[in-house]
Enzyme design. Sequence first.
Site, PDB file in Angstrom:
ATOM      1  N   ASP A 286       0.793  -1.230   0.000  1.00 44.28           N
ATOM      2  CA  ASP A 286       0.000   0.000   0.000  1.00 44.28           C
ATOM      3  C   ASP A 286       0.829   1.286   0.000  1.00 44.28           C
ATOM      4  O   ASP A 286       0.283   2.362  -0.217  1.00 44.28           O
ATOM      5  CB  ASP A 286      -1.008  -0.008   1.169  1.00 44.28           C
ATOM      6  CG  ASP A 286      -0.324  -0.201   2.512  1.00 44.28           C
ATOM      7  OD1 ASP A 286       0.918  -0.346   2.535  1.00 44.28           O
ATOM      8  OD2 ASP A 286      -1.031  -0.205   3.536  1.00 44.28           O
TER       9      ASP A 286
ATOM     10  N   GLY B  13      15.301 -12.394   0.432  1.00 46.82           N
ATOM     11  CA  GLY B  13      15.029 -13.830   0.545  1.00 46.82           C
ATOM     12  C   GLY B  13      13.804 -14.218  -0.258  1.00 46.82           C
ATOM     13  O   GLY B  13      13.335 -15.351  -0.158  1.00 46.82           O
TER      14      GLY B  13
ATOM     15  N   THR C 163      11.516 -15.647  -2.994  1.00 49.92           N
ATOM     16  CA  THR C 163      11.759 -16.756  -3.926  1.00 49.92           C
ATOM     17  C   THR C 163      10.842 -16.638  -5.144  1.00 49.92           C
ATOM     18  O   THR C 163       9.912 -15.837  -5.165  1.00 49.92           O
ATOM     19  CB  THR C 163      11.530 -18.109  -3.222  1.00 49.92           C
ATOM     20  OG1 THR C 163      10.194 -18.116  -2.701  1.00 49.92           O
ATOM     21  CG2 THR C 163      12.517 -18.320  -2.090  1.00 49.92           C
TER      22      THR C 163
ATOM     23  N   HIS D  56       4.898 -26.913   1.858  1.00 49.40           N
ATOM     24  CA  HIS D  56       4.783 -25.568   2.428  1.00 49.40           C
ATOM     25  C   HIS D  56       3.316 -25.204   2.632  1.00 49.40           C
ATOM     26  O   HIS D  56       2.428 -25.843   2.062  1.00 49.40           O
ATOM     27  CB  HIS D  56       5.408 -24.512   1.500  1.00 49.40           C
ATOM     28  CG  HIS D  56       6.896 -24.434   1.603  1.00 49.40           C
ATOM     29  ND1 HIS D  56       7.733 -25.190   0.822  1.00 49.40           N
ATOM     30  CD2 HIS D  56       7.699 -23.689   2.408  1.00 49.40           C
ATOM     31  CE1 HIS D  56       8.989 -24.908   1.132  1.00 49.40           C
ATOM     32  NE2 HIS D  56       9.004 -24.016   2.086  1.00 49.40           N
ATOM     33  N   HIS D  57       3.107 -24.109   3.358  1.00 48.42           N
ATOM     34  CA  HIS D  57       1.764 -23.576   3.618  1.00 48.42           C
ATOM     35  C   HIS D  57       1.056 -23.185   2.313  1.00 48.42           C
ATOM     36  O   HIS D  57       1.705 -22.934   1.288  1.00 48.42           O
ATOM     37  CB  HIS D  57       1.852 -22.370   4.552  1.00 48.42           C
ATOM     38  CG  HIS D  57       2.771 -21.300   4.056  1.00 48.42           C
ATOM     39  ND1 HIS D  57       2.373 -20.319   3.188  1.00 48.42           N
ATOM     40  CD2 HIS D  57       4.089 -21.077   4.281  1.00 48.42           C
ATOM     41  CE1 HIS D  57       3.385 -19.528   2.912  1.00 48.42           C
ATOM     42  NE2 HIS D  57       4.451 -19.970   3.558  1.00 48.42           N
TER      43      HIS D  57
ATOM     44  N   LYS E  57       1.784 -19.921  -0.095  1.00 46.88           N
ATOM     45  CA  LYS E  57       3.039 -19.754  -0.848  1.00 46.88           C
ATOM     46  C   LYS E  57       2.732 -19.501  -2.322  1.00 46.88           C
ATOM     47  O   LYS E  57       1.924 -20.203  -2.921  1.00 46.88           O
ATOM     48  CB  LYS E  57       3.927 -20.998  -0.667  1.00 46.88           C
ATOM     49  CG  LYS E  57       5.309 -20.803  -1.257  1.00 46.88           C
ATOM     50  CD  LYS E  57       6.302 -21.822  -0.717  1.00 46.88           C
ATOM     51  CE  LYS E  57       7.642 -21.718  -1.406  1.00 46.88           C
ATOM     52  NZ  LYS E  57       8.274 -20.401  -1.233  1.00 46.88           N
TER      53      LYS E  57
HETATM   54  N1  LIG Z   1      14.753 -17.034   1.989  1.00 45.38           N
HETATM   55  C1  LIG Z   1      14.071 -17.467   3.052  1.00 45.38           C
HETATM   56  O1  LIG Z   1      14.657 -17.963   4.047  1.00 45.38           O
HETATM   57  C2  LIG Z   1      12.564 -17.342   3.062  1.00 45.38           C
HETATM   58  C3  LIG Z   1      11.823 -17.675   4.199  1.00 45.38           C
HETATM   59  C4  LIG Z   1      10.439 -17.468   4.185  1.00 45.38           C
HETATM   60  C5  LIG Z   1       9.832 -16.931   3.060  1.00 45.38           C
HETATM   61  N2  LIG Z   1      10.597 -16.653   1.969  1.00 45.38           N
HETATM   62  C6  LIG Z   1      10.024 -16.010   0.782  1.00 45.38           C
HETATM   63  O2  LIG Z   1       9.863 -14.628   1.096  1.00 45.38           O
HETATM   64  C7  LIG Z   1       8.727 -14.087   0.407  1.00 45.38           C
HETATM   65  C8  LIG Z   1       7.775 -13.452   1.411  1.00 45.38           C
HETATM   66  O3  LIG Z   1       7.288 -14.441   2.295  1.00 45.38           O
HETATM   67  P1  LIG Z   1       6.157 -14.103   3.389  1.00 45.38           P
HETATM   68  O4  LIG Z   1       5.845 -15.400   4.015  1.00 45.38           O
HETATM   69  O5  LIG Z   1       6.552 -12.954   4.232  1.00 45.38           O
HETATM   70  O6  LIG Z   1       4.952 -13.662   2.409  1.00 45.38           O
HETATM   71  P2  LIG Z   1       3.707 -12.735   2.754  1.00 45.38           P
HETATM   72  O7  LIG Z   1       2.732 -12.940   1.645  1.00 45.38           O
HETATM   73  O8  LIG Z   1       3.263 -12.952   4.153  1.00 45.38           O
HETATM   74  O9  LIG Z   1       4.324 -11.236   2.665  1.00 45.38           O
HETATM   75  C9  LIG Z   1       4.669 -10.596   1.471  1.00 45.38           C
HETATM   76  C10 LIG Z   1       4.410  -9.105   1.667  1.00 45.38           C
HETATM   77  O10 LIG Z   1       4.909  -8.366   0.559  1.00 45.38           O
HETATM   78  C11 LIG Z   1       4.015  -7.291   0.342  1.00 45.38           C
HETATM   79  N3  LIG Z   1       4.205  -6.692  -0.975  1.00 45.38           N
HETATM   80  C12 LIG Z   1       3.610  -7.020  -2.159  1.00 45.38           C
HETATM   81  N4  LIG Z   1       4.061  -6.209  -3.141  1.00 45.38           N
HETATM   82  C13 LIG Z   1       4.947  -5.356  -2.569  1.00 45.38           C
HETATM   83  C14 LIG Z   1       5.753  -4.305  -3.070  1.00 45.38           C
HETATM   84  N5  LIG Z   1       5.749  -3.943  -4.368  1.00 45.38           N
HETATM   85  N6  LIG Z   1       6.563  -3.665  -2.204  1.00 45.38           N
HETATM   86  C15 LIG Z   1       6.606  -4.001  -0.905  1.00 45.38           C
HETATM   87  N7  LIG Z   1       5.856  -5.006  -0.373  1.00 45.38           N
HETATM   88  C16 LIG Z   1       5.042  -5.660  -1.199  1.00 45.38           C
HETATM   89  C17 LIG Z   1       2.640  -7.918   0.557  1.00 45.38           C
HETATM   90  O11 LIG Z   1       1.650  -6.926   0.772  1.00 45.38           O
HETATM   91  C18 LIG Z   1       2.914  -8.776   1.794  1.00 45.38           C
HETATM   92  O12 LIG Z   1       2.686  -8.059   3.000  1.00 45.38           O
HETATM   93  C19 LIG Z   1       8.159 -15.259  -0.396  1.00 45.38           C
HETATM   94  O13 LIG Z   1       8.735 -15.243  -1.685  1.00 45.38           O
HETATM   95  C20 LIG Z   1       8.652 -16.488   0.375  1.00 45.38           C
HETATM   96  O14 LIG Z   1       8.756 -17.644  -0.434  1.00 45.38           O
HETATM   97  C21 LIG Z   1      11.928 -16.843   1.949  1.00 45.38           C
END
Ligand SMILES: NC(=O)c1ccc[n+]([C@@H]2O[C@H](COP(=O)([O-])OP(=O)(O)OC[C@H]3O[C@@H](n4cnc5c(N)ncnc54)[C@H](O)[C@@H]3O)[C@@H](O)[C@H]2O)c1
Length: 251
Positions: free
Chosen positions: A33, A75, A77, A135-136, A139
């Site tokens: 937002d 992080g 993916t 995964h949940h 994802k």
């Molecule tokens: N590398 C790791 O260890 C690791 C661990 C957990 C999750 N992940 C990855 O991280 C990512 C996020 O995971 P999550 O569980 O927090 O997801 P999530 O859906 O809970 O959160 C993602 C957030 O990004 C926001 N978003 C969307 N577009 C955006 C933008 N342009 N700018 C800023 N924010 C924006 C969304 O509104 C949301 O709040 C996923 O790709 C997940 O696979 C990686």
Amino acid sequence: MKAAIIGYGKMGREIERILRERGHEVALTIDADNASDLDAEHLEGIDVAIEFTTPATAYANIRTCLEAGTAVVSGTTGWTDRLAELQALCRERGGALFYASNFSLGVNLLFRLNRRLAELVGSVGGYQVRIDEVHHTQKKDAPSGTAITLAEGVIAGMPDKREWVNYAPGIDCSAHRIDDPAAAASNQVVIGSVREGAVPGIHTVRYESEDDCLELRHETKNRRSLALGAVVAAEFLAGKRGIYTMDDLLK
Ligand SMILES: NC(=O)c1ccc[n+]([C@@H]2O[C@H](COP(=O)([O-])OP(=O)(O)OC[C@H]3O[C@@H](n4cnc5c(N)ncnc54)[C@H](O)[C@@H]3O)[C@@H](O)[C@H]2O)c1
């Protein structure tokens, strides 16, 4: 450390908690937002930005940070076919970028064990490999970045493996999808993906011959370990230039 959080979802919130616990300042928080606030002006004075958003937004977010001269840990993916482009931009600008498909210490030990086991199994021969991840249901990418890194480890170690394919029944976002794992070619590594409940992440690598099976398995119990890894990576990156991965941190 003065940090920015880009993506205030499940990971972003956990990262904020850990940053504050470790005495860091969260000076900027960006989510969908207020995404248009992510610019050089708002990033002024930030030591490191930590980016966990979506496969569709990560590339542009990281690019904006690098162009503003802000060090970035990501992080997210599901977008890393474009990671090399950003690594090149980072080199060109003398910036700092730390990317990991998984920030958990245990998973990174698993990556190392898997690379070594793949080399050993590859030199013996006669084994098929299958990777499975659970995964949940929220994802947004399949297979998981962690499963792809595991598959890359298998491909690097086993001369007869060339590529991975994804068997993900019922999952729309599957990349390199196959509908029948039994039809995979012998040079392909099958990654099976399942989405259920609130599972933070389970990964299994199974090496199977006609006579036996060898299995590596990792289960993430909570998101805290992943968020802590990202914050430790940010502490490591602050004040540095260059491209880093978990292998650099674990050294
Ligand atoms: N590398 C790791 O260890 C690791 C661990 C957990 C999750 N992940 C990855 O991280 C990512 C996020 O995971 P999550 O569980 O927090 O997801 P999530 O859906 O809970 O959160 C993602 C957030 O990004 C926001 N978003 C969307 N577009 C955006 C933008 N342009 N700018 C800023 N924010 C924006 C969304 O509104 C949301 O709040 C996923 O790709 C997940 O696979 C990686």
